[in-house]
Motif scaffolding. Structure first.
Motif, PDB file in Angstrom:
ATOM      1  N   TRP A 117       0.828  -1.216   0.000  1.00  0.00           N
ATOM      2  CA  TRP A 117       0.000   0.000   0.000  1.00  0.00           C
ATOM      3  C   TRP A 117       0.858   1.261   0.000  1.00  0.00           C
ATOM      4  O   TRP A 117       0.630   2.183  -0.789  1.00  0.00           O
ATOM      5  N   ASP A 122      -1.769   0.656  -3.623  1.00  0.00           N
ATOM      6  CA  ASP A 122      -2.789  -0.384  -3.495  1.00  0.00           C
ATOM      7  C   ASP A 122      -2.143  -1.645  -2.941  1.00  0.00           C
ATOM      8  O   ASP A 122      -0.942  -1.656  -2.645  1.00  0.00           O
ATOM      9  N   ASP A 124      -2.226  -4.676  -4.513  1.00  0.00           N
ATOM     10  CA  ASP A 124      -2.113  -5.683  -5.571  1.00  0.00           C
ATOM     11  C   ASP A 124      -0.815  -6.477  -5.486  1.00  0.00           C
ATOM     12  O   ASP A 124      -0.812  -7.700  -5.706  1.00  0.00           O
ATOM     13  N   ALA A 162     -10.309  -7.212  -2.418  1.00  0.00           N
ATOM     14  CA  ALA A 162      -9.188  -6.847  -3.292  1.00  0.00           C
ATOM     15  C   ALA A 162      -8.865  -7.995  -4.242  1.00  0.00           C
ATOM     16  O   ALA A 162      -8.579  -7.782  -5.429  1.00  0.00           O
ATOM     17  N   ARG A 165     -11.570  -8.194  -6.865  1.00  0.00           N
ATOM     18  CA  ARG A 165     -11.309  -7.205  -7.913  1.00  0.00           C
ATOM     19  C   ARG A 165     -10.372  -7.772  -8.989  1.00  0.00           C
ATOM     20  O   ARG A 165     -10.607  -7.580 -10.193  1.00  0.00           O
ATOM     21  N   TYR A 190     -13.328  -2.795  -0.197  1.00  0.00           N
ATOM     22  CA  TYR A 190     -12.165  -2.422  -0.996  1.00  0.00           C
ATOM     23  C   TYR A 190     -12.688  -1.716  -2.235  1.00  0.00           C
ATOM     24  O   TYR A 190     -13.813  -1.966  -2.674  1.00  0.00           O
ATOM     25  N   SER A 191     -11.867  -0.849  -2.813  1.00  0.00           N
ATOM     26  CA  SER A 191     -12.364   0.032  -3.875  1.00  0.00           C
ATOM     27  C   SER A 191     -12.473  -0.651  -5.230  1.00  0.00           C
ATOM     28  O   SER A 191     -11.580  -1.384  -5.648  1.00  0.00           O
ATOM     29  N   THR A 193     -12.893   1.160  -8.910  1.00  0.00           N
ATOM     30  CA  THR A 193     -12.694   2.533  -9.355  1.00  0.00           C
ATOM     31  C   THR A 193     -13.223   2.772 -10.769  1.00  0.00           C
ATOM     32  O   THR A 193     -13.452   1.835 -11.532  1.00  0.00           O
ATOM     33  N   ASP A 196     -10.921   1.252 -13.197  1.00  0.00           N
ATOM     34  CA  ASP A 196     -11.131  -0.192 -13.372  1.00  0.00           C
ATOM     35  C   ASP A 196     -12.175  -0.455 -14.453  1.00  0.00           C
ATOM     36  O   ASP A 196     -11.980  -1.302 -15.334  1.00  0.00           O
ATOM     37  N   LEU A 236      -9.053   3.742  -2.993  1.00  0.00           N
ATOM     38  CA  LEU A 236      -8.245   4.089  -4.151  1.00  0.00           C
ATOM     39  C   LEU A 236      -8.795   5.350  -4.813  1.00  0.00           C
ATOM     40  O   LEU A 236      -9.994   5.646  -4.693  1.00  0.00           O
TER      41      LEU A 236
END
Length: 344
Positions: A117, A122, A124, A162, A165, A190-191, A193, A196, A236
């Motif tokens: 992060w 993020d 990932d 996450a 996603r 979790y975002s 976006t 995305d 995010l």
């Protein structure tokens, strides 16, 4: 171990410290998803829709110990306890309408999540190897041996969302035959976006309470985060949230009177029960989050400190599900009904 307080997400209702009971070597062993022991929940098939649920980070305190593995060994005691607690407080929201499948996986711990992060913005980098490969192996086994062609929901929270996603972006792009049976993806905590959706045009965000083949996501927080425009590990740039009470994308305020019931703990027995705790909801469009006036669950001083570090002084991350528990249950049923109606 009986808990007095219902919390979850990255604090995982772990208000006691569990000793790690596994060696670091076990983190190198890929789960064999043909074995029932690799699943927290492998249900009997009693319904015509499934949920594949991906757990949030429950490898928590143990992962912060000196020389702890970055990824949870599959027999880590804290993680195993956390899966049980999270099923009760979160994944059970899907149980009335679906057969719920929950795989164990080698979770990223707190240090490696924080490193990703802070360095990249993020998580990932922390989840895209071992956790993602475990979950995609579980999905392969599930679709090939367990699903039987049924429509399904994919859901999770925090680290689980996450990973969801990434699954939405990559795995389902590679498996469009599975993706066309997806009723919805609940990537809560979790975002998701705007970028995305632009980069992966096969993804669609929900626009109301009953559209299907869509993503449902929100991050809940209190006013301290909004007033300070606090950065959090779950948020995010360009994040989108849908309001879990009125299912709108604008900033229409939804009072607590629209809440069908929050999951809380009985003050005397600690048993889970549905109650009214004043959990309202309003989207903060500038942040893409849900603002609520409801108070967070009490937690230990150590857990509260770490939660604030990752999710800000107004953290409500551990209540993304419990505040809106009955509204989630109701929404799952509505989206399933809409999917079946459209399939006729």
């Amino acid at each position: 171990m009986k808990k007095k307080i219902l919390t979850f997400a990255i604090t995982a209702v772990i208000v006691f410290s569990f000793a790690a009971c596994a060696s670091a070597d076990n983190a190198d062993k890929t789960p064999d998803y043909s074995q029932k022991a690799s699943w927290y929940k492998m249900p009997e098939i009693t319904k015509d829709v499934d949920t594949f649920y991906i757990n949030s980070t429950v490898y928590f305190f143990d992962s912060l110990k000196e020389n702890a593995p970055e990824y949870a060994p599959l027999d880590n005691a804290e993680m195993l306890e956390g899966f049980e607690e999270e099923y009760m407080s979160q994944a059970s929201a899907y149980e009335d309408s679906t057969n719920v499948f929950v795989p164990y996986y080698r979770q990223a711990g707190m240090r490696v999540m924080k490193k990703s992060w802070l360095e990249t913005g993020d998580v990932d980098a922390a989840i895209s190897k071992m956790p993602y490969s475990d979950i995609t192996a579980a999905l392969d086994y599930y679709f090939e041996n367990c699903n039987g062609g049924r429509p399904f929901i994919i859901a999770g929270h925090s680290q689980g969302s996450a990973i969801t996603r990434l699954v939405l972006k990559k795995y389902f792009k590679e498996h469009p035959d599975y993706y066309k049976r997806m009723i919805a993806a609940y990537a809560i905590g979790y975002s998701i976006t705007k970028d995305d959706l632009k980069a992966y045009p096969h993804l669609k965000f929900a626009t109301g309470e009953s559209d299907t083949g869509v993503i449902i996501s929100w991050n809940t927080e209190g006013k301290e985060n909004v007033e300070g425009n606090v950065k959090t590990a779950a948020l995010l740039p360009g994040a989108i949230s849908i309001n879990p009470l009125n299912w709108k994308l604008d900033d229409t305020y939804a009072p607590a009177s629209e809440n069908l019931g929050s999951l809380t703990a009985n003050e005397k027995t600690g048993a889970p029960e549905i109650g009214d705790i004043g959990a309202d909801a309003q989207i903060v469009l500038s942040r893409g989050t849900i603002l609520t006036n409801a108070k967070p669950d009490p937690m230990s001083e150590e857990a509260a400190k770490i939660t604030a570090e990752y999710f800000g002084p107004g953290a409500r991350h551990e209540n993304d599900y419990t505040f809106y528990y009955n509204n989630i249950k109701d929404n799952v049923a509505k989206r399933i009904a809409a999917y079946k109606a459209n399939a006729k």
